[in-house]
Scaffold this motif. Structure first.
Motif, mmCIF file in Angstrom:
data_model
loop_
_atom_site.group_PDB
_atom_site.id
_atom_site.type_symbol
_atom_site.label_atom_id
_atom_site.label_comp_id
_atom_site.label_asym_id
_atom_site.label_seq_id
_atom_site.Cartn_x
_atom_site.Cartn_y
_atom_site.Cartn_z
ATOM 1 N N LYS A 119 8.586 -3.804 27.369
ATOM 2 C CA LYS A 119 8.524 -3.434 28.782
ATOM 3 C C LYS A 119 7.065 -3.286 29.221
ATOM 4 C CE LYS A 119 9.878 -1.756 32.784
ATOM 5 N NZ LYS A 119 10.196 -2.652 33.861
ATOM 6 N N MET A 140 7.692 2.784 34.514
ATOM 7 C CA MET A 140 6.416 2.571 33.863
ATOM 8 C C MET A 140 5.403 2.187 34.931
ATOM 9 S SD MET A 140 5.676 0.240 30.524
ATOM 10 C CE MET A 140 6.895 1.087 29.573
ATOM 11 N N THR A 170 10.117 -0.290 24.475
ATOM 12 C CA THR A 170 8.995 0.194 25.287
ATOM 13 C C THR A 170 7.822 -0.765 25.224
ATOM 14 O OG1 THR A 170 9.707 2.461 24.877
ATOM 15 C CG2 THR A 170 7.471 2.157 25.698
ATOM 16 N N ASP A 178 0.209 2.039 19.060
ATOM 17 C CA ASP A 178 1.278 3.026 18.905
ATOM 18 C C ASP A 178 1.399 3.420 17.447
ATOM 19 O OD1 ASP A 178 3.329 4.720 19.614
ATOM 20 O OD2 ASP A 178 4.576 3.169 20.522
#
Length: 115
Positions: free
Chosen positions: A27, A1, A24, A16
């Protein structure tokens, strides 16, 4: 990332369409806070699936808040995670269905949210 841009001392908003296990998102929060120097990380999610150990992962993460709709039943998960906040979209969906049924403009809802 990889982080692109300057987020130092800023509140970052991750958007999102859905969050399943939230790996995700967690992270991404770490990258924003560790590498970018962000002040806070907030997530806005349309569909919170929250399967597996998602709640545990969120609770142990550095995310400040996750805001999601009630497009999926998550009532039981709200009490397990104080970082989780739900927005009720039932009135908006009901009005969209009513407008479709009556042949009215649905785009009206883009600027006028029912209460």
């Amino acid at each position: 990332m990889v982080l692109v841009g300057d987020v130092k001392d800023k509140i970052c908003i991750l958007v999102d369409d859905m969050a399943d296990t939230c790996g995700t998102l967690c992270k991404a929060a770490d990258v924003l806070l560790d590498n970018g120097g962000a002040k806070k990380v907030v997530c806005i999610i349309t569909h919170a699936i929250l399967s597996g150990n998602a709640i545990e992962r969120i609770n142990n993460s550095r995310l400040d808040k996750i805001i999601c709709t009630n497009s999926l039943p998550i009532q039981s998960k709200l009490s397990q995670c104080n970082k989780l906040e739900m927005i009720d979209i039932a009135p908006t969906l009901a009005e969209a269905i009513r407008r479709l049924h009556n042949g009215e403009s649905v785009s009206y809802l883009f600027n006028n949210v029912p209460e």
